[in-house]
Design a protein around this motif. Sequence first.
Motif, PDB file in Angstrom:
ATOM      1  N   LYS A 109       0.805  -1.290   0.184  1.00 35.09           N
ATOM      2  CA  LYS A 109      -0.081   0.238   0.146  1.00 35.09           C
ATOM      3  C   LYS A 109       0.798   1.117   0.013  1.00 35.09           C
ATOM      4  O   LYS A 109       0.523   2.429  -0.236  1.00 35.09           O
ATOM      5  CB  LYS A 109      -0.976   0.176   1.298  1.00 35.09           C
ATOM      6  N   GLN A 110       2.116   1.048   0.428  1.00 30.17           N
ATOM      7  CA  GLN A 110       3.034   2.533   0.549  1.00 30.17           C
ATOM      8  C   GLN A 110       3.602   2.709  -0.912  1.00 30.17           C
ATOM      9  O   GLN A 110       3.885   3.769  -1.091  1.00 30.17           O
ATOM     10  CB  GLN A 110       4.207   2.194   1.334  1.00 30.17           C
ATOM     11  N   PHE A 111       3.430   2.016  -1.997  1.00 35.37           N
ATOM     12  CA  PHE A 111       3.912   2.010  -3.172  1.00 35.37           C
ATOM     13  C   PHE A 111       2.859   3.050  -4.143  1.00 35.37           C
ATOM     14  O   PHE A 111       1.753   3.091  -3.891  1.00 35.37           O
ATOM     15  CB  PHE A 111       4.049   0.858  -4.115  1.00 35.37           C
ATOM     16  N   LYS A 112       3.487   3.807  -4.781  1.00 33.62           N
ATOM     17  CA  LYS A 112       2.690   4.772  -5.744  1.00 33.62           C
ATOM     18  C   LYS A 112       3.212   4.642  -7.344  1.00 33.62           C
ATOM     19  O   LYS A 112       4.395   4.571  -7.388  1.00 33.62           O
ATOM     20  CB  LYS A 112       2.883   6.330  -5.396  1.00 33.62           C
ATOM     21  N   VAL A 113       2.504   4.737  -8.102  1.00 33.75           N
ATOM     22  CA  VAL A 113       2.929   4.540  -9.372  1.00 33.75           C
ATOM     23  C   VAL A 113       2.482   5.989 -10.368  1.00 33.75           C
ATOM     24  O   VAL A 113       1.438   6.626  -9.919  1.00 33.75           O
ATOM     25  CB  VAL A 113       2.160   3.377 -10.211  1.00 33.75           C
ATOM     26  N   GLN A 114       3.187   6.244 -11.372  1.00 33.05           N
ATOM     27  CA  GLN A 114       2.741   7.092 -12.206  1.00 33.05           C
ATOM     28  C   GLN A 114       2.209   6.240 -13.559  1.00 33.05           C
ATOM     29  O   GLN A 114       3.064   5.425 -14.081  1.00 33.05           O
ATOM     30  CB  GLN A 114       3.857   7.985 -12.509  1.00 33.05           C
ATOM     31  N   LEU A 115       1.048   6.733 -14.243  1.00 34.88           N
ATOM     32  CA  LEU A 115       0.467   5.896 -15.244  1.00 34.88           C
ATOM     33  C   LEU A 115       0.722   7.107 -16.436  1.00 34.88           C
ATOM     34  O   LEU A 115       0.229   8.074 -16.612  1.00 34.88           O
ATOM     35  CB  LEU A 115      -1.012   5.744 -15.107  1.00 34.88           C
ATOM     36  N   GLU A 116       1.981   6.697 -17.262  1.00 31.50           N
ATOM     37  CA  GLU A 116       2.275   7.683 -18.367  1.00 31.50           C
ATOM     38  C   GLU A 116       1.506   7.182 -19.780  1.00 31.50           C
ATOM     39  O   GLU A 116       2.131   6.131 -20.289  1.00 31.50           O
ATOM     40  CB  GLU A 116       3.801   7.535 -18.472  1.00 31.50           C
ATOM     41  N   GLY A 117       0.802   8.018 -19.994  1.00 27.92           N
ATOM     42  CA  GLY A 117       0.074   8.106 -21.265  1.00 27.92           C
ATOM     43  C   GLY A 117       0.794   8.395 -22.633  1.00 27.92           C
ATOM     44  O   GLY A 117       1.324   9.639 -22.512  1.00 27.92           O
ATOM     45  N   HIS A 118       0.918   7.696 -23.709  1.00 27.54           N
ATOM     46  CA  HIS A 118       1.865   7.835 -24.736  1.00 27.54           C
ATOM     47  C   HIS A 118       0.766   7.737 -25.949  1.00 27.54           C
ATOM     48  O   HIS A 118      -0.013   6.866 -26.119  1.00 27.54           O
ATOM     49  CB  HIS A 118       2.957   7.356 -24.983  1.00 27.54           C
ATOM     50  N   THR A 119       1.221   8.386 -27.201  1.00 22.57           N
ATOM     51  CA  THR A 119       0.647   8.028 -28.470  1.00 22.57           C
ATOM     52  C   THR A 119       1.577   8.082 -29.496  1.00 22.57           C
ATOM     53  O   THR A 119       2.868   8.382 -29.331  1.00 22.57           O
ATOM     54  CB  THR A 119      -0.518   9.419 -28.751  1.00 22.57           C
ATOM     55  N   ASP A 120       1.236   7.580 -30.733  1.00 18.59           N
ATOM     56  CA  ASP A 120       2.210   7.728 -31.962  1.00 18.59           C
ATOM     57  C   ASP A 120       2.101   9.038 -32.368  1.00 18.59           C
ATOM     58  O   ASP A 120       1.606   9.866 -31.926  1.00 18.59           O
ATOM     59  CB  ASP A 120       1.806   6.648 -33.080  1.00 18.59           C
ATOM     60  N   GLU A 121       3.070   9.224 -33.372  1.00 19.04           N
ATOM     61  CA  GLU A 121       3.190  10.564 -33.966  1.00 19.04           C
ATOM     62  C   GLU A 121       2.352  11.255 -34.987  1.00 19.04           C
ATOM     63  O   GLU A 121       2.294  12.395 -35.153  1.00 19.04           O
ATOM     64  CB  GLU A 121       4.550  10.627 -34.581  1.00 19.04           C
ATOM     65  N   ARG A 122       1.174  10.399 -35.141  1.00 21.20           N
ATOM     66  CA  ARG A 122       0.157  10.784 -36.024  1.00 21.20           C
ATOM     67  C   ARG A 122      -0.807  11.862 -35.147  1.00 21.20           C
ATOM     68  O   ARG A 122      -1.166  11.370 -34.129  1.00 21.20           O
ATOM     69  CB  ARG A 122      -0.549   9.722 -36.540  1.00 21.20           C
ATOM     70  N   GLY A 123      -1.467  12.880 -35.854  1.00 24.39           N
ATOM     71  CA  GLY A 123      -2.213  13.778 -35.160  1.00 24.39           C
ATOM     72  C   GLY A 123      -1.538  14.924 -34.481  1.00 24.39           C
ATOM     73  O   GLY A 123      -0.279  15.053 -34.256  1.00 24.39           O
ATOM     74  N   ARG A 125      -0.629  18.109 -31.631  1.00 24.37           N
ATOM     75  CA  ARG A 125      -0.020  17.935 -30.242  1.00 24.37           C
ATOM     76  C   ARG A 125      -1.146  17.874 -29.149  1.00 24.37           C
ATOM     77  O   ARG A 125      -1.138  17.107 -28.284  1.00 24.37           O
ATOM     78  CB  ARG A 125       0.775  19.047 -29.903  1.00 24.37           C
ATOM     79  N   GLU A 126      -2.127  18.799 -29.294  1.00 21.86           N
ATOM     80  CA  GLU A 126      -3.263  18.861 -28.382  1.00 21.86           C
ATOM     81  C   GLU A 126      -3.947  17.379 -28.311  1.00 21.86           C
ATOM     82  O   GLU A 126      -4.419  17.028 -27.296  1.00 21.86           O
ATOM     83  CB  GLU A 126      -3.941  19.930 -28.211  1.00 21.86           C
ATOM     84  N   TYR A 127      -4.305  17.059 -29.475  1.00 21.59           N
ATOM     85  CA  TYR A 127      -5.171  15.982 -29.445  1.00 21.59           C
ATOM     86  C   TYR A 127      -4.534  14.677 -28.918  1.00 21.59           C
ATOM     87  O   TYR A 127      -5.042  13.910 -28.230  1.00 21.59           O
ATOM     88  CB  TYR A 127      -5.490  15.611 -31.146  1.00 21.59           C
ATOM     89  N   ASN A 128      -3.106  14.535 -29.207  1.00 20.22           N
ATOM     90  CA  ASN A 128      -2.352  13.517 -28.739  1.00 20.22           C
ATOM     91  C   ASN A 128      -2.183  13.737 -27.124  1.00 20.22           C
ATOM     92  O   ASN A 128      -2.205  12.426 -26.565  1.00 20.22           O
ATOM     93  CB  ASN A 128      -1.009  13.449 -29.351  1.00 20.22           C
ATOM     94  N   LEU A 129      -2.038  14.912 -26.545  1.00 18.98           N
ATOM     95  CA  LEU A 129      -2.001  14.974 -25.077  1.00 18.98           C
ATOM     96  C   LEU A 129      -3.303  14.555 -24.395  1.00 18.98           C
ATOM     97  O   LEU A 129      -3.281  14.015 -23.544  1.00 18.98           O
ATOM     98  CB  LEU A 129      -1.692  16.505 -24.843  1.00 18.98           C
ATOM     99  N   ALA A 130      -4.349  14.794 -25.210  1.00 17.53           N
ATOM    100  CA  ALA A 130      -5.673  14.528 -24.752  1.00 17.53           C
ATOM    101  C   ALA A 130      -5.858  12.994 -24.715  1.00 17.53           C
ATOM    102  O   ALA A 130      -6.582  12.169 -23.747  1.00 17.53           O
ATOM    103  CB  ALA A 130      -6.805  15.186 -25.350  1.00 17.53           C
ATOM    104  N   LEU A 131      -5.597  12.174 -25.773  1.00 19.58           N
ATOM    105  CA  LEU A 131      -5.683  10.972 -25.976  1.00 19.58           C
ATOM    106  C   LEU A 131      -4.833  10.229 -24.997  1.00 19.58           C
ATOM    107  O   LEU A 131      -5.138   9.175 -24.366  1.00 19.58           O
ATOM    108  CB  LEU A 131      -5.136  10.481 -27.553  1.00 19.58           C
ATOM    109  N   GLY A 132      -3.617  10.751 -24.749  1.00 20.13           N
ATOM    110  CA  GLY A 132      -2.748  10.066 -23.820  1.00 20.13           C
ATOM    111  C   GLY A 132      -3.255  10.126 -22.459  1.00 20.13           C
ATOM    112  O   GLY A 132      -3.132   9.232 -21.541  1.00 20.13           O
ATOM    113  N   GLN A 133      -4.100  11.239 -21.989  1.00 23.29           N
ATOM    114  CA  GLN A 133      -4.522  11.461 -20.833  1.00 23.29           C
ATOM    115  C   GLN A 133      -5.565  10.449 -20.793  1.00 23.29           C
ATOM    116  O   GLN A 133      -5.834   9.700 -19.520  1.00 23.29           O
ATOM    117  CB  GLN A 133      -5.051  12.789 -20.577  1.00 23.29           C
ATOM    118  N   LYS A 134      -6.467  10.112 -21.740  1.00 25.62           N
ATOM    119  CA  LYS A 134      -7.589   9.311 -21.756  1.00 25.62           C
ATOM    120  C   LYS A 134      -7.293   7.802 -21.536  1.00 25.62           C
ATOM    121  O   LYS A 134      -7.590   7.038 -20.771  1.00 25.62           O
ATOM    122  CB  LYS A 134      -8.413   9.303 -22.906  1.00 25.62           C
TER     123      LYS A 134
END
Length: 183
Positions: A109-123, A125-134
Motif C-alpha cells: 500500500k505504500q507504493f505509488k505509480v505514475q501512469l504515463e499515457g503516450h501516443t504515436d506521432e500521428r495527429g 499535439r493537443e489531440y495526442n495529449l488528450a488521447l494520452g491522458q484518456k
Amino acid sequence: MIKRSLWILATVAFLSGCSSGVKLNDIPVEDKNASAAASSSSADSNAASSPVSSTAQSSVTTVVGGKAGSQGVAPAGVNVVYFDYDSFTLLPEARAVLERNAAHLQANKQFKVQLEGHTDERGGREYNLALGQKRAETVRRALTLLGVSDAQLEAVSFGKEKPAAQGADEASFAKNRRVEIKY
C-alpha cells in the motif's frame, strides 16, 4: 459626435494596451524530466544507497536500476499496456499486466505509480495529449476496479513527445501507443 469619437479612441487605446506580443504557439516545450535525470545521474554515482529521485511536482517515486530504497520495486515482467490506433479502450492482452500490478500494489500500500499515457506521432499535439491522458485514466480506472487505492495512482500524458520507437511504420506506431506503469 466628438464624445463618441473620443470614446472609440479611448476604447481602442485601452484594448491595444492590453494586448500581448507573446505568441503562445511559439513557446518551446521543456522536458524537465530529462534535465532532472541528467543532474541526478551524477548524484546517483555518489549516493548508491539512495537511487530515488524526488520532484517537487509529483509524489511518485522514480525507480533507478530496478531498486527504490524503501519505496519498493515494480513486479517482474512488462509494465506497459498497449492500445489500438486512435483508441483508449483496453485490449484483452492488458488484463494480465493490470492484474499483476494491481496485486502488487494491494500487497504494498505504500507504493505509488505514475501512469504515463503516450501516443504515436500521428495527429496534432493537443489531440495526442488528450488521447494520452484518456489512456492513462483508463488504466487508472481499471486498477481501481481491481482494488488499488486511487491515492496510489497518478495519471499523466506525454502525448507524442516521448516515443518508445523511432520510425514511421506501423510497428513503431504500435510500440508508441501505450501507458507505462512507473513505480
